[in-house]
Design an enzyme around this catalytic site. Structure first.
Site, PDB file in Angstrom:
ATOM      1  N   TYR A  11       0.835  -1.060   0.205  1.00  0.00           N
ATOM      2  CA  TYR A  11       0.272  -0.090  -0.051  1.00  0.00           C
ATOM      3  C   TYR A  11       0.934   1.286   0.060  1.00  0.00           C
ATOM      4  O   TYR A  11       0.986   2.183  -0.829  1.00  0.00           O
ATOM      5  CB  TYR A  11      -0.892  -0.144   1.217  1.00  0.00           C
ATOM      6  CG  TYR A  11      -1.592   1.328   1.654  1.00  0.00           C
ATOM      7  CD1 TYR A  11      -2.234   1.937   0.787  1.00  0.00           C
ATOM      8  CD2 TYR A  11      -1.554   1.654   2.871  1.00  0.00           C
ATOM      9  CE1 TYR A  11      -2.740   3.155   0.915  1.00  0.00           C
ATOM     10  CE2 TYR A  11      -2.283   2.784   3.116  1.00  0.00           C
ATOM     11  CZ  TYR A  11      -2.949   3.605   2.269  1.00  0.00           C
ATOM     12  OH  TYR A  11      -3.566   4.727   2.630  1.00  0.00           O
ATOM     13  N   PHE A  73      10.064  -0.135   3.250  1.00  0.00           N
ATOM     14  CA  PHE A  73       8.938  -0.302   3.830  1.00  0.00           C
ATOM     15  C   PHE A  73       8.432  -1.625   4.088  1.00  0.00           C
ATOM     16  O   PHE A  73       7.516  -2.062   4.667  1.00  0.00           O
ATOM     17  CB  PHE A  73       7.789   0.236   2.543  1.00  0.00           C
ATOM     18  CG  PHE A  73       7.750   1.680   2.367  1.00  0.00           C
ATOM     19  CD1 PHE A  73       7.115   2.564   2.941  1.00  0.00           C
ATOM     20  CD2 PHE A  73       8.746   1.951   1.034  1.00  0.00           C
ATOM     21  CE1 PHE A  73       7.273   3.959   2.623  1.00  0.00           C
ATOM     22  CE2 PHE A  73       8.736   3.412   0.700  1.00  0.00           C
ATOM     23  CZ  PHE A  73       8.159   4.236   1.511  1.00  0.00           C
ATOM     24  N   TYR A 141       5.159  -6.687  17.173  1.00  0.00           N
ATOM     25  CA  TYR A 141       5.388  -5.643  15.889  1.00  0.00           C
ATOM     26  C   TYR A 141       6.246  -4.554  16.075  1.00  0.00           C
ATOM     27  O   TYR A 141       7.230  -4.214  15.420  1.00  0.00           O
ATOM     28  CB  TYR A 141       4.143  -5.640  15.366  1.00  0.00           C
ATOM     29  CG  TYR A 141       4.062  -4.370  14.209  1.00  0.00           C
ATOM     30  CD1 TYR A 141       4.487  -4.500  13.231  1.00  0.00           C
ATOM     31  CD2 TYR A 141       3.387  -3.107  14.606  1.00  0.00           C
ATOM     32  CE1 TYR A 141       4.630  -3.357  12.285  1.00  0.00           C
ATOM     33  CE2 TYR A 141       3.480  -2.317  13.786  1.00  0.00           C
ATOM     34  CZ  TYR A 141       3.836  -2.371  12.481  1.00  0.00           C
ATOM     35  OH  TYR A 141       4.088  -1.362  11.456  1.00  0.00           O
ATOM     36  N   PHE A 169       1.953   7.417  12.212  1.00  0.00           N
ATOM     37  CA  PHE A 169       0.799   7.051  12.850  1.00  0.00           C
ATOM     38  C   PHE A 169      -0.212   6.321  11.980  1.00  0.00           C
ATOM     39  O   PHE A 169       0.095   5.342  10.937  1.00  0.00           O
ATOM     40  CB  PHE A 169       0.243   8.298  13.399  1.00  0.00           C
ATOM     41  CG  PHE A 169       1.067   8.724  14.703  1.00  0.00           C
ATOM     42  CD1 PHE A 169       2.397   9.001  14.683  1.00  0.00           C
ATOM     43  CD2 PHE A 169       0.822   8.556  16.126  1.00  0.00           C
ATOM     44  CE1 PHE A 169       3.456   9.018  15.773  1.00  0.00           C
ATOM     45  CE2 PHE A 169       1.324   8.684  17.044  1.00  0.00           C
ATOM     46  CZ  PHE A 169       2.656   9.136  16.888  1.00  0.00           C
TER      47      PHE A 169
END
Ligand code: NAD
Length: 325
Positions: A11, A73, A141, A169
């Protein structure tokens, strides 16, 4: 610039890669496709189907091409799932990143922008959260990302790696042709929009007895295109400063109920909701202090309004299912 984007079929990485291409940069994407499909690799990039844990493969790529920066990412992102299989998160997010860092060091590749997360803070003592707040993740995580931050600090100090760790965030919203879709989906906005489209019956609200005005959790939502801008600014800032750690958020929080209400307005649908018990490890409020990002990167979000974030997501969400039938 020639930029290496890990996780560029996902994404956020895919959105940033698309915007880099549009701005005239050259992009190489490395993605294992563990959570993406081949057709989600942005058109126009060079695609390398590899796991970032594959150090020889990365080293060969980094020797072949000179990169001005690496945007990292690639990761597994499910906090809840990490409570079930922590080892998978430490291997895929922490150990695999070490392989990337070693490959960068061995080939003299510098300038890394790392996707960190608000999850490094755990349950904050106060909001808005400054970067100096206590780092105490409440799930593996968040810990897997915090461990990367610690490695980056040492690679900077001992090997001269220039890096920016950007603590996102809640990332949301879409470009006209690229939006948020995870498999499985656990993020609130695509789930709400699924309900609006009739693909799910109702949205589940986990806990309405938090110490917040309406009892539901408060989060800080940031448009994915604003996030992309911050990455490009970070690569530039790394020319002036060798170590950057900053939050990326709007500094404004919305409760789960407020997001559902805003989505009802934007979509013109009822969006039934049902309250369920709290989930373990969900902090009541996560709202960023975004002052460091403004000061260091010169970053000013263009789309901070939750309605506009939702509108962009809704537009893409409808189109996504319309084209699939
Ligand atoms: P995503 O799941 O859509 O994308 C991650 C991509 O990384 C996928 O395409 C996956 O196939 C790839 N990948 C995973 N492990 C890999 C590996 N070892 N080697 C190569 N490729 C691998 O997730 P996203 O929402 O785009 O998140 C991107 C990054 O942003 C992640 O690092 C995540 O932790 C961070 N982040 C996201 C949010 C958010 O709100 N989505 C918030 C904070 C931080």
């Amino acid at each position: 610039m020639n930029v290496l984007v890990t996780g560029g079929a996902g994404y956020i990485g895919g959105t940033v890669a698309t915007l880099l291409l549009q701005a005239g940069h050259t992009v190489v994407v490395v993605d294992s496709l563990i959570h993406a499909k081949r057709n989600e690799v942005p058109a126009g990039v060079e695609f390398v189907d590899a796991d970032i844990a594959d150090r020889p493969r990365l080293e060969a790529l980094l020797r072949e091409q000179k990169f001005d920066g690496v945007l990292h990412f690639a990761a597994l992102i499910e906090a809840g799932d990490s409570m079930r299989v922590p080892e998978v998160y430490f291997r895929n997010n922490t150990a695999a990143t070490l392989a990337l860092l070693e490959a960068m060091h061995a080939t003299g590749t510098n300038n890394l922008v790392f996707s960190s997360t608000a999850a490094v803070y755990g349950e904050p003592e106060a909001v808005p959260i400054p970067e100096t707040a206590r780092l105490q993740p409440t799930n593996p995580y968040g810990e897997s990302k915090l461990l990367v931050e610690y490695m980056l600090r040492w690679f900077n100090q001992l090997h001269g790696l220039r890096y920016a760790s950007l603590r996102y965030f809640n990332v949301a919203g879409a470009l006209p042709h690229r939006g948020e879709a995870h498999e499985p989906e656990t993020h609130i906005i695509p789930l709400i929009l699924d309900v609006a489209l009739g693909r799910r019956e109702k949205i589940l609200i986990y806990g309405d007895d938090y110490d917040t005005p309406d009892g539901t959790c408060i989060r800080d939502y940031i448009h994915v295109a604003d996030l992309a801008d911050a990455h490009i600014l970070a690569l530039d800032a790394l020319k002036r400063q060798d170590r950057i750690v900053c939050n990326l958020g709007n500094g404004q929080g919305f409760s789960v109920k407020e997001v559902i209400e805003a989505a009802r307005k934007v979509t013109g649908t009822a969006i039934p909701a049902e309250v369920k018990p709290r989930r373990a490890g969900d902090p009541a409020r996560l709202v960023a202090s975004a002052e460091e990002a403004h000061r260091i990167l010169g970053w000013v979000p263009k789309t901070p309004e939750i309605d506009r974030i939702l509108e962009s997501a809704w537009q893409w969400h409808q189109q996504r299912y319309a084209t699939r039938g």
